[in-house]
Design a protein around this motif. Structure first.
Motif, short mmCIF file in Angstrom:
data_model
loop_
_atom_site.label_atom_id
_atom_site.label_comp_id
_atom_site.label_asym_id
_atom_site.label_seq_id
_atom_site.Cartn_x
_atom_site.Cartn_y
_atom_site.Cartn_z
N GLU A 39 0.82 -1.22 0.00
CA GLU A 39 0.00 0.00 0.00
C GLU A 39 0.85 1.27 0.00
O GLU A 39 0.63 2.15 -0.83
CB GLU A 39 -0.99 0.00 1.17
N PRO A 40 1.85 1.40 0.90
CA PRO A 40 2.70 2.59 0.83
C PRO A 40 3.45 2.71 -0.50
O PRO A 40 3.64 3.81 -1.02
CB PRO A 40 3.66 2.43 2.00
N LYS A 41 3.86 1.57 -1.05
CA LYS A 41 4.52 1.60 -2.36
C LYS A 41 3.57 2.12 -3.43
O LYS A 41 3.96 2.92 -4.29
CB LYS A 41 5.02 0.21 -2.75
N GLY A 42 2.33 1.69 -3.38
CA GLY A 42 1.34 2.17 -4.35
C GLY A 42 1.09 3.66 -4.22
O GLY A 42 0.98 4.37 -5.22
N VAL A 43 0.99 4.13 -2.98
CA VAL A 43 0.79 5.56 -2.75
C VAL A 43 1.99 6.35 -3.25
O VAL A 43 1.84 7.38 -3.92
CB VAL A 43 0.52 5.84 -1.25
N LEU A 44 3.18 5.88 -2.93
CA LEU A 44 4.40 6.55 -3.40
C LEU A 44 4.40 6.66 -4.92
O LEU A 44 4.67 7.73 -5.48
CB LEU A 44 5.64 5.79 -2.93
N ARG A 45 4.09 5.57 -5.57
CA ARG A 45 4.09 5.55 -7.03
C ARG A 45 3.03 6.51 -7.59
O ARG A 45 3.29 7.25 -8.54
CB ARG A 45 3.83 4.14 -7.52
N ALA A 46 1.84 6.50 -7.02
CA ALA A 46 0.77 7.39 -7.47
C ALA A 46 1.14 8.86 -7.27
O ALA A 46 0.94 9.70 -8.16
CB ALA A 46 -0.53 7.07 -6.74
N VAL A 47 1.69 9.19 -6.11
CA VAL A 47 2.07 10.58 -5.84
C VAL A 47 3.19 11.02 -6.78
O VAL A 47 3.18 12.14 -7.28
CB VAL A 47 2.47 10.76 -4.36
N TRP A 48 4.13 10.14 -7.05
CA TRP A 48 5.20 10.50 -7.98
C TRP A 48 4.63 10.80 -9.37
O TRP A 48 5.01 11.78 -10.01
CB TRP A 48 6.25 9.38 -8.05
N HIS A 49 3.68 9.98 -9.81
CA HIS A 49 3.05 10.21 -11.11
C HIS A 49 2.21 11.49 -11.09
O HIS A 49 2.17 12.22 -12.08
CB HIS A 49 2.19 9.02 -11.54
N MET A 50 1.55 11.77 -9.97
CA MET A 50 0.78 13.01 -9.86
C MET A 50 1.69 14.23 -10.01
O MET A 50 1.35 15.19 -10.72
CB MET A 50 0.05 13.07 -8.51
N VAL A 51 2.84 14.21 -9.37
CA VAL A 51 3.78 15.33 -9.48
C VAL A 51 4.31 15.42 -10.90
O VAL A 51 4.45 16.53 -11.44
CB VAL A 51 4.92 15.20 -8.45
N SER A 52 4.56 14.29 -11.54
CA SER A 52 5.01 14.31 -12.94
C SER A 52 3.99 15.01 -13.82
O SER A 52 4.34 15.90 -14.61
CB SER A 52 5.23 12.88 -13.46
N VAL A 53 2.73 14.64 -13.68
CA VAL A 53 1.66 15.26 -14.47
C VAL A 53 1.55 16.74 -14.14
O VAL A 53 1.43 17.58 -15.03
CB VAL A 53 0.32 14.53 -14.22
N ASP A 54 1.62 17.07 -12.87
CA ASP A 54 1.54 18.46 -12.43
C ASP A 54 2.64 19.32 -13.05
O ASP A 54 2.38 20.43 -13.53
CB ASP A 54 1.62 18.50 -10.90
#
Length: 126
Positions: A39-54
């Motif tokens: 779960e923390p790995k999934g959150v980390l990955r999602a947040v990293w992708h969110m920042v990339s898109v941002d």
């Protein structure tokens, strides 16, 4: 055309590229391969992708603003993007200065990339 905002947009694209390439190699990949739960790995990955898109969308917005300089609302959007990059830079500075490292400004140097985008955007938003 607003040269300041164009320079900010081009710089923001560079920041996005550095984040996507360097961040994946130096931060995301090592963290995903450590012993964290899924779960923390999934959150980390999602947040990293969110920042990339941002970062990419901010760069696109800045280039668009540079080409449509003076249209209604463009100043407000530019100030918003500037505040956004100032906040990102401040977050890195606060974290790196609060840890107690020697030569802390260069341990997390992301602020060095983020702050110029903010400064160029402020110059173009005036």
């Amino acid at each position: 055309m607003n040269g300041w905002l164009l320079a900010a947009g081009v710089t923001a694209f560079g920041v996005a590229a550095a984040h996507i390439v360097g961040g994946h190699r130096d931060v995301v990949r090592p963290l995903l391969s450590c012993g964290l739960a899924d779960e923390p790995k999934g959150v980390l990955r999602a947040v990293w992708h969110m920042v990339s898109v941002d970062l990419v969308l901010s760069a696109v917005a800045l280039v668009h603003l540079s080409l449509t300089d003076g249209t209604s609302g463009s100043g407000l959007v530019a100030w918003f993007v500037a505040a956004h990059f100032i906040a990102y830079a401040a977050a890195f500075l606060v974290i790196t200065l609060s840890v107690g490292w020697s030569k802390p400004l260069f341990r997390l140097p992301q602020w060095i990339l983020l702050l110029p985008v903010a400064v160029l955007t402020v110059a173009g938003a005036r």
